[in-house]
Design an enzyme around this catalytic site. Structure first.
Site, mmCIF file in Angstrom:
data_model
loop_
_atom_site.group_PDB
_atom_site.id
_atom_site.type_symbol
_atom_site.label_atom_id
_atom_site.label_comp_id
_atom_site.label_asym_id
_atom_site.label_seq_id
_atom_site.Cartn_x
_atom_site.Cartn_y
_atom_site.Cartn_z
ATOM 1 N N GLU B 60 -2.943 -3.881 -1.948
ATOM 2 C CA GLU B 60 -2.639 -2.381 -1.649
ATOM 3 C C GLU B 60 -1.795 -2.012 -0.637
ATOM 4 O O GLU B 60 -1.093 -1.239 -0.867
ATOM 5 C CB GLU B 60 -4.084 -1.575 -1.441
ATOM 6 C CG GLU B 60 -4.898 -1.391 -2.820
ATOM 7 C CD GLU B 60 -5.491 -2.580 -3.304
ATOM 8 O OE1 GLU B 60 -5.768 -3.721 -2.661
ATOM 9 O OE2 GLU B 60 -6.110 -2.372 -4.464
ATOM 10 N N HIS B 129 -16.710 2.248 -5.874
ATOM 11 C CA HIS B 129 -15.687 2.536 -6.869
ATOM 12 C C HIS B 129 -15.745 3.981 -7.395
ATOM 13 O O HIS B 129 -15.409 4.263 -8.247
ATOM 14 C CB HIS B 129 -16.006 1.680 -8.138
ATOM 15 C CG HIS B 129 -15.431 0.360 -8.232
ATOM 16 N ND1 HIS B 129 -15.538 -0.526 -7.119
ATOM 17 C CD2 HIS B 129 -14.377 -0.095 -8.963
ATOM 18 C CE1 HIS B 129 -14.725 -1.615 -7.500
ATOM 19 N NE2 HIS B 129 -13.955 -1.362 -8.601
#
Lengths: 323, 325
Positions: B60, B129
């Site tokens: 990321e 999540h």
């Protein structure tokens, strides 16, 4: 590419100019230390004394349109990439005439017109930008190369590994220049990395890795030319490992309690890049003194320029937050 | 008017921009052959090829940072951060770099990058999540933050975000990808910083974002049955915030509820409540009510997840509290 072939080495006339530029950076940094100690410069400053050959050797090798991302130790890179000493000094004084118009300071020097995408106060912070910039160059078919400077301390941070991995995966025209001065602030390399040859880290990504003596400006230049040629020709990124010396502390005022004083003195006597080039060129006292006086005058003028600069209005702080 | 799902609306904005402009490209984890973990970019690899639909490693910081670097050179990348939770991994690049590059350079640099990401509970993924982290990013000067709740809004706002010269953090809600709605034939840019009044009402204003816009509309139907008229306003852009629309609504209704799925405490709603109490203090007939998740990480067991995040009945209860029912 003809130009690239022709410029693999520097002629002697250019080397004198290189010496002058390195000396300018040295005198500039010494002046910065002096003015900081005199209480004139706000903030937190890191000088590049001892690492002038890295900045000048790499930046001399670049073509117009090539860009750099620098580090927290950015004054040398900034001058070598073409920013006028006046604009750099004015920035250190927080003036609107500064290269970042007073918004950045020593650790946030920018000169986009000269291809300097910025110093960075976060270790490794600029590396992914260089991967991305190189991607943009390749997508647009531009023959440009993006170059990142960073130190040995940065080779332990995630952005280093992620950026090199992505750059090699996508074969973008980037060059990653490690200025290995063997110190991460006060922590010696032996305490921050389990391996001694940090170019092994680039090789782990399958990246071409070159090495040079970072105190030898000719070697830095030649190695960078080779790296740029490889990157520009579409063969992918290159890692350039420069073994160099930080002659002063991490920051101005660093008492360096962690460092052996004799070792630092010995390095100054034997590994000073300016003395090394001067000896190589056989430049005598008189000629050197003339050169020194010239660059000292430029540095003094930059202080005058900066001091007579304009302070930003306090409310200017609310400008440039958004485009 | 054609009907599109929220998912198709996102894809339509991306594809239309990419057909029109070579500078626009997308990058992210699993976005190429797989079409993204939410299926948003399905089919785009076939149309645009791997140069412009770039699969990235699970990386990321480099993904966000390379998008920033390309944007600094004049591209308009849209980086997909697969889950909002992973924005924490990209945060160094988003917060320290993208948000501040223009500022630190004294206006020299422009960083027209979009970070698309999604989150939201309701499917029991557990604590890593489905977080709603918009409050982290609205706190950072230099970022624009968008959170769209309908197909029309998500398309028009993503379009505006792509063509905005600032870094934009663009939140989508996982449970909204399947909802359908009418959209204009041609993409109409929706200005960043303009709220939308979804339902007009007289008695209480509900300021809601994301999934809670839909929950609030359900609550408004129920309130109507009890004789309470509810106005539902979606800011759509969290930064900049359309304070004028929110405040004028509250001046009309004299009561306000702020509702989002993120944890209530220190949430985006706290700022909205502050804006309302300061600018409409003399008009308020009740304290500003707040609806959000309870102060716990998202649990796995469906009954616990259901308990932690807010629903229409929580909004309804808050609405009724403001009118003393």
């Amino acid at each position: 590419m003809a130009k690239v072939e022709a410029r693999k080495t520097l002629p002697e006339s250019d080397l004198r100019d290189v010496l002058r530029e390195m000396l300018l950076i040295r005198r500039f940094e010494e002046k910065v230390e002096e003015r900081f100690r005199a209480g004139e410069l706000p903030g937190f400053l890191h000088v590049a004394i001892g690492q002038e050959a890295c900045a000048v050797g790499v930046c001399r090798a670049l073509e117009d349109g090539d860009i750099i991302a620098s580090t927290h130790r950015a004054h040398g890179h900034t001058l070598a990439k073409g920013t006028h000493p006046n604009e750099l000094m004015a920035e250190l004084y927080g003036k609107t005439e500064g290269c970042s118009h007073g918004y950045g300071g020593s650790m946030h020097l920018y000169d986009v017109q000269h291809g300097n995408m910025g110093a960075n106060a976060v270790i490794g912070g600029g590396l992914p930008h260089i991967t991305g910039a190189a991607l943009a160059f390749r997508m647009r078919g531009e023959p440009r190369v993006a170059v990142a400077f960073f130190g040995d301390g940065a080779t332990n941070i995630g952005t280093f590994h992620e950026s090199l991995n992505l750059a090699q995966l996508w074969k973008v025209p980037a060059v990653f220049v490690l200025e290995d001065n063997h110190w991460a602030e006060s922590t010696p390399e032996s305490q921050h990395s389990p391996i001694r040859d940090l170019s092994e880290r680039a090789k782990a990504f399958g990246m071409k890795a070159l090495k040079a003596d970072g105190q030898d400006v000719e070697a830095v230049y030649k190695t960078t030319r080779q790296a740029l040629e490889h990157a520009r020709s579409g063969k992918g990124p290159v890692f350039v490992h420069l073994d160099c010396v930080r002659l002063h502390g991490h920051y101005i005022g660093d008492p360096q309690v962690y460092r052996d004083k004799d070792e630092a003195r010995k390095l100054a006597e034997t590994r000073d890049p300016i003395a090394m080039l001067r000896d190589k060129l056989g430049i005598g006292g008189d000629e050197f003194d003339v050169m020194d006086a010239e660059v000292t005058e430029i540095v003094e003028a930059s202080v005058e320029f900066a001091k007579s600069g304009t302070d930003p209005a306090p409310e200017d702080a609310l400008k440039n937050v958004y485009a | 008017m054609p009907e599109l799902s929220y998912r198709e609306a996102v894809r339509d904005a991306l594809s239309t921009a990419m057909r029109q402009d070579d500078e626009v490209f997308i990058m992210g984890e699993d976005i190429a052959e797989m079409g993204g973990s939410m299926g948003v970019t399905a089919g785009m690899l076939d149309e645009f090829g791997p140069e412009r639909v770039r699969n990235t490693p699970i990386s990321e910081m480099a993904l966000a940072g390379a998008a920033i670097g390309a944007a600094m050179q004049g591209m308009r990348p849209v980086a997909e951060i697969m889950y909002e939770d992973f924005m924490t991994l990209a945060a160094e690049q988003v917060v320290n770099q993208a948000a501040k590059l223009r500022y630190m350079s004294g206006g020299q640099l422009t960083v027209p990058v979009v970070f698309r990401t999604q989150g939201g509970a309701g499917w029991s993924p557990g604590a890593q999540h489905a977080q709603q982290l918009e409050a982290w990013f609205v706190h950072i000067p230099g970022l624009k933050v968008v959170f769209a709740s309908t197909p029309e809004d998500v398309r028009g706002l993503l379009w505006s975000s792509i063509y905005d010269d600032n870094p934009v953090v663009f939140f989508e809600h996982r449970t909204l990808y399947g909802i359908k709605g009418d959209v204009p034939e041609k993409i109409e840019p929706i200005p960043i910083g303009k709220a939308r009044v979804h339902r007009e009402g007289e008695d209480v204003t509900v300021v809601a974002t994301g999934r809670l816009v839909h929950e609030s509309l359900k609550a408004a139907e129920e309130a109507e049955k009890e004789g309470v008229s509810v106005e539902v306003v979606d800011p759509r852009t969290l930064q900049p915030l359309d304070e004028a629309t929110l405040v004028s609504s509250v001046k009309k209704t004299n009561r306000a509820v702020v509702a989002h799925e993120a944890v209530t405490r220190m949430g985006f709603g706290a700022e909205v409540a502050s804006v309302i109490q300061y600018q409409a203090f003399d008009w308020l007939d009740a304290p500003v009510e707040r609806v959000g998740a309870k102060f716990a990480p998202l649990p796995f067991a469906p009954v616990m997840e259901q308990f932690v995040v807010p629903h229409a009945d929580d909004v309804l209860a808050a609405v009724l509290r403001t009118v003393g029912k």
